[in-house]
Design a protein around this motif. Structure first.
Motif, mmCIF file in Angstrom:
data_model
loop_
_atom_site.group_PDB
_atom_site.id
_atom_site.type_symbol
_atom_site.label_atom_id
_atom_site.label_comp_id
_atom_site.label_asym_id
_atom_site.label_seq_id
_atom_site.Cartn_x
_atom_site.Cartn_y
_atom_site.Cartn_z
ATOM 1 N N LEU A 72 0.767 -1.099 0.182
ATOM 2 C CA LEU A 72 -0.068 0.025 -0.214
ATOM 3 C C LEU A 72 0.883 1.230 -0.015
ATOM 4 N N GLU A 73 0.133 2.335 -0.509
ATOM 5 C CA GLU A 73 1.012 3.599 -0.650
ATOM 6 C C GLU A 73 0.765 4.178 1.099
ATOM 7 N N PRO A 74 1.722 5.109 1.308
ATOM 8 C CA PRO A 74 1.585 5.713 2.685
ATOM 9 C C PRO A 74 0.131 6.324 3.003
ATOM 10 N N ASP A 75 -0.517 6.869 2.026
ATOM 11 C CA ASP A 75 -1.856 7.541 2.326
ATOM 12 C C ASP A 75 -2.921 6.461 2.573
ATOM 13 N N GLN A 76 -2.600 5.177 1.904
ATOM 14 C CA GLN A 76 -3.526 4.370 2.312
ATOM 15 C C GLN A 76 -3.359 3.576 3.525
ATOM 16 N N ARG A 77 -2.007 3.537 3.853
ATOM 17 C CA ARG A 77 -1.888 2.908 5.276
ATOM 18 C C ARG A 77 -2.302 3.776 6.386
ATOM 19 N N SER A 78 -2.306 5.127 5.979
ATOM 20 C CA SER A 78 -2.998 6.088 6.883
ATOM 21 C C SER A 78 -4.461 5.999 7.016
ATOM 22 N N ARG A 79 -4.916 5.766 5.867
ATOM 23 C CA ARG A 79 -6.586 5.646 5.874
ATOM 24 C C ARG A 79 -7.105 4.369 6.715
ATOM 25 N N LEU A 80 -5.960 3.285 6.380
ATOM 26 C CA LEU A 80 -6.195 2.189 7.103
ATOM 27 C C LEU A 80 -6.164 2.123 8.724
ATOM 28 N N GLY A 81 -5.691 3.352 9.146
ATOM 29 C CA GLY A 81 -5.412 3.555 10.591
ATOM 30 C C GLY A 81 -4.158 3.445 11.278
ATOM 31 N N ILE A 82 -3.110 3.685 10.441
ATOM 32 C CA ILE A 82 -1.966 3.778 11.150
ATOM 33 C C ILE A 82 -1.553 5.053 10.904
ATOM 34 N N PHE A 83 -0.769 5.543 12.248
ATOM 35 C CA PHE A 83 -0.489 7.018 12.361
ATOM 36 C C PHE A 83 1.183 7.233 12.734
ATOM 37 N N LEU A 84 1.824 7.989 12.219
ATOM 38 C CA LEU A 84 3.279 8.288 12.800
ATOM 39 C C LEU A 84 3.401 9.668 12.909
ATOM 40 N N ALA A 85 3.742 9.961 14.337
ATOM 41 C CA ALA A 85 4.336 11.316 15.015
ATOM 42 C C ALA A 85 5.702 11.253 14.398
ATOM 43 N N PHE A 86 5.981 12.121 13.708
ATOM 44 C CA PHE A 86 7.449 12.474 13.061
ATOM 45 C C PHE A 86 8.379 12.844 14.105
ATOM 46 N N GLN A 87 9.669 12.183 14.158
ATOM 47 C CA GLN A 87 10.753 12.813 15.064
ATOM 48 C C GLN A 87 10.973 14.093 14.484
ATOM 49 N N TYR A 88 10.992 14.602 13.443
ATOM 50 C CA TYR A 88 11.440 15.505 12.662
ATOM 51 C C TYR A 88 10.032 16.211 11.988
ATOM 52 N N PRO A 89 8.921 16.936 12.472
ATOM 53 C CA PRO A 89 7.933 17.309 11.817
ATOM 54 C C PRO A 89 8.333 18.450 10.537
ATOM 55 N N VAL A 90 7.550 18.391 9.431
ATOM 56 C CA VAL A 90 8.080 19.295 8.488
ATOM 57 C C VAL A 90 7.020 20.258 8.388
ATOM 58 N N ALA A 91 7.364 21.597 8.145
ATOM 59 C CA ALA A 91 6.510 22.697 8.049
ATOM 60 C C ALA A 91 5.848 22.687 6.707
ATOM 61 N N ILE A 92 4.718 23.194 6.548
ATOM 62 C CA ILE A 92 3.908 23.209 5.464
ATOM 63 C C ILE A 92 3.156 24.620 5.309
ATOM 64 N N PRO A 93 3.830 25.567 5.194
ATOM 65 C CA PRO A 93 3.422 26.989 4.960
ATOM 66 C C PRO A 93 2.239 26.786 4.015
ATOM 67 N N GLY A 94 1.385 27.926 4.443
ATOM 68 C CA GLY A 94 0.034 27.837 3.529
ATOM 69 C C GLY A 94 -1.233 27.031 4.000
ATOM 70 N N VAL A 95 -0.840 25.928 4.820
ATOM 71 C CA VAL A 95 -1.648 25.118 4.976
ATOM 72 C C VAL A 95 -1.769 25.221 6.714
ATOM 73 N N SER A 96 -3.180 25.723 7.080
ATOM 74 C CA SER A 96 -3.410 25.781 8.527
ATOM 75 C C SER A 96 -3.501 24.231 9.246
ATOM 76 N N VAL A 97 -3.093 24.344 10.503
ATOM 77 C CA VAL A 97 -3.341 23.049 11.207
ATOM 78 C C VAL A 97 -4.820 22.729 11.076
ATOM 79 N N ALA A 98 -5.856 23.600 11.211
ATOM 80 C CA ALA A 98 -7.412 23.314 11.053
ATOM 81 C C ALA A 98 -7.780 22.581 9.559
ATOM 82 N N ASN A 99 -7.184 23.432 8.875
ATOM 83 C CA ASN A 99 -7.499 22.794 7.229
ATOM 84 C C ASN A 99 -6.699 21.475 7.049
ATOM 85 N N PHE A 100 -5.336 21.368 7.481
ATOM 86 C CA PHE A 100 -5.056 20.013 7.296
ATOM 87 C C PHE A 100 -5.636 18.666 8.114
ATOM 88 N N LEU A 101 -6.009 18.988 9.500
ATOM 89 C CA LEU A 101 -6.704 18.191 9.979
ATOM 90 C C LEU A 101 -8.046 17.818 9.644
#
Ligand code: ADP
Ligand code: MG
Length: 254
Positions: A72-101
């Motif tokens: 499976l692709e990473p997004d499919q794994r995520s939709r299946l219910g697997i989640f990773l909190a990154f050691q080094y989270p990446v910034a996504i300028p332009g995307v708010s926390v609320a919209n992302f979530l």
């Protein structure tokens, strides 16, 4: 039933083998701690479970809900219910926390029920506020761009906020304790504890015992040189805190 089963996993970064036949079962409803010295493959395991393209699985399998998720692709794994909190989270300028979530949550809801029309905005706002309160986060956080200009501690809280909103069945926390002061560590740990339960298996990756004083593990595993070399209960983490890793290196090499 929804255990995550890792069998004989071999993973390369480029042509270097980092994981060398790793076996691990993350049980539904249990908290597993994964400890080990730096550079031994802990993050590599997290990325391989999630499907990061730079981490090549050369042998073995990872089974979840009756399928080999390596297909499976990473997004499919995520939709299946697997989640990773990154050691080094990446910034996504332009995307708010609320919209992302909200986007991530709707994607996961749709995977569970293809008819789902998405969470109504007022309900989402309520959910987000409730989860932010759980993690003692300022509500203004929701409007900021994801990880953009966040302090180390804020990034780690944002990762746990994602977990608290998406409610995964398998959550992997990669060194969520690093960069947190003692108060933030306690708050984040209380957040994880409030979410733990029969529906969620957790893998807490750390090389310090400290976070395990707050998030009590059911099992502790030691990763050394690309494979799991020792498993035990919480007492194993205390032993490591007191004696370091040399004894386990000696035991493995003898
Ligand atoms: P840990 O999380 O246990 O500290 P990692 O899984 O991050 O260890 O790293 C395992 C090994 O792989 C280390 O020797 C590290 O230097 C190497 N490594 C990690 N990421 C990369 C990369 N992107 N390119 C090359 N080597 C890497
Ligand atoms: Mg790491």
């Amino acid at each position: 039933m929804s255990d995550l089963v890792i069998h004989n996993l071999h993973v390369n970064i480029g042509d270097r083998e980092v994981l060398k036949g790793l076996d691990l079962v993350i049980e539904q409803g249990k908290v597993h701690a994964l400890m080990g010295p730096n550079g031994n493959g802990k993050s590599t395991l997290a990325y391989a479970i999630m499907g990061h393209p730079a981490y090549t699985v050369t042998a073995g399998e990872i089974l979840f809900k009756g399928q080999n998720i390596l297909e499976l692709e990473p997004d499919q794994r995520s939709r299946l219910g697997i989640f990773l909190a990154f050691q080094y989270p990446v910034a996504i300028p332009g995307v708010s926390v609320a919209n992302f979530l909200r986007t991530a949550l709707n994607s996961r809801r749709k995977a569970v029920n293809p008819e789902d029309k998405g969470i109504p905005i007022p309900e989402f706002r309520r959910l987000l506020r409730e989860r932010m309160d759980l993690l003692k986060m300022d509500h203004a956080f929701a409007g900021r761009y994801l990880n953009d200009g966040f302090s180390g501690g804020e990034k780690k809280r944002a990762e746990v906020l994602q977990m608290a909103t998406l409610r995964p069945e398998i959550a992997i926390l990669d060194e969520t304790d690093s960069g947190l002061d003692i108060d933030a560590l306690r708050i984040v740990s209380e957040g994880v504890n409030a979410l733990r339960g029969p529906g969620m298996g957790v893998l807490v990756i750390t090389h310090y015992q400290r976070i395990l004083n707050y998030i009590k593990p059911d099992y502790v595993h030691i990763l050394l040189n690309g494979s799991i070399v020792e498993c035990g209960g919480p007492e194993l983490a205390l032993h490591l805190e007191e004696h370091g890793y040399d004894w386990i290196r000696e035991k493995v090499n003898s």
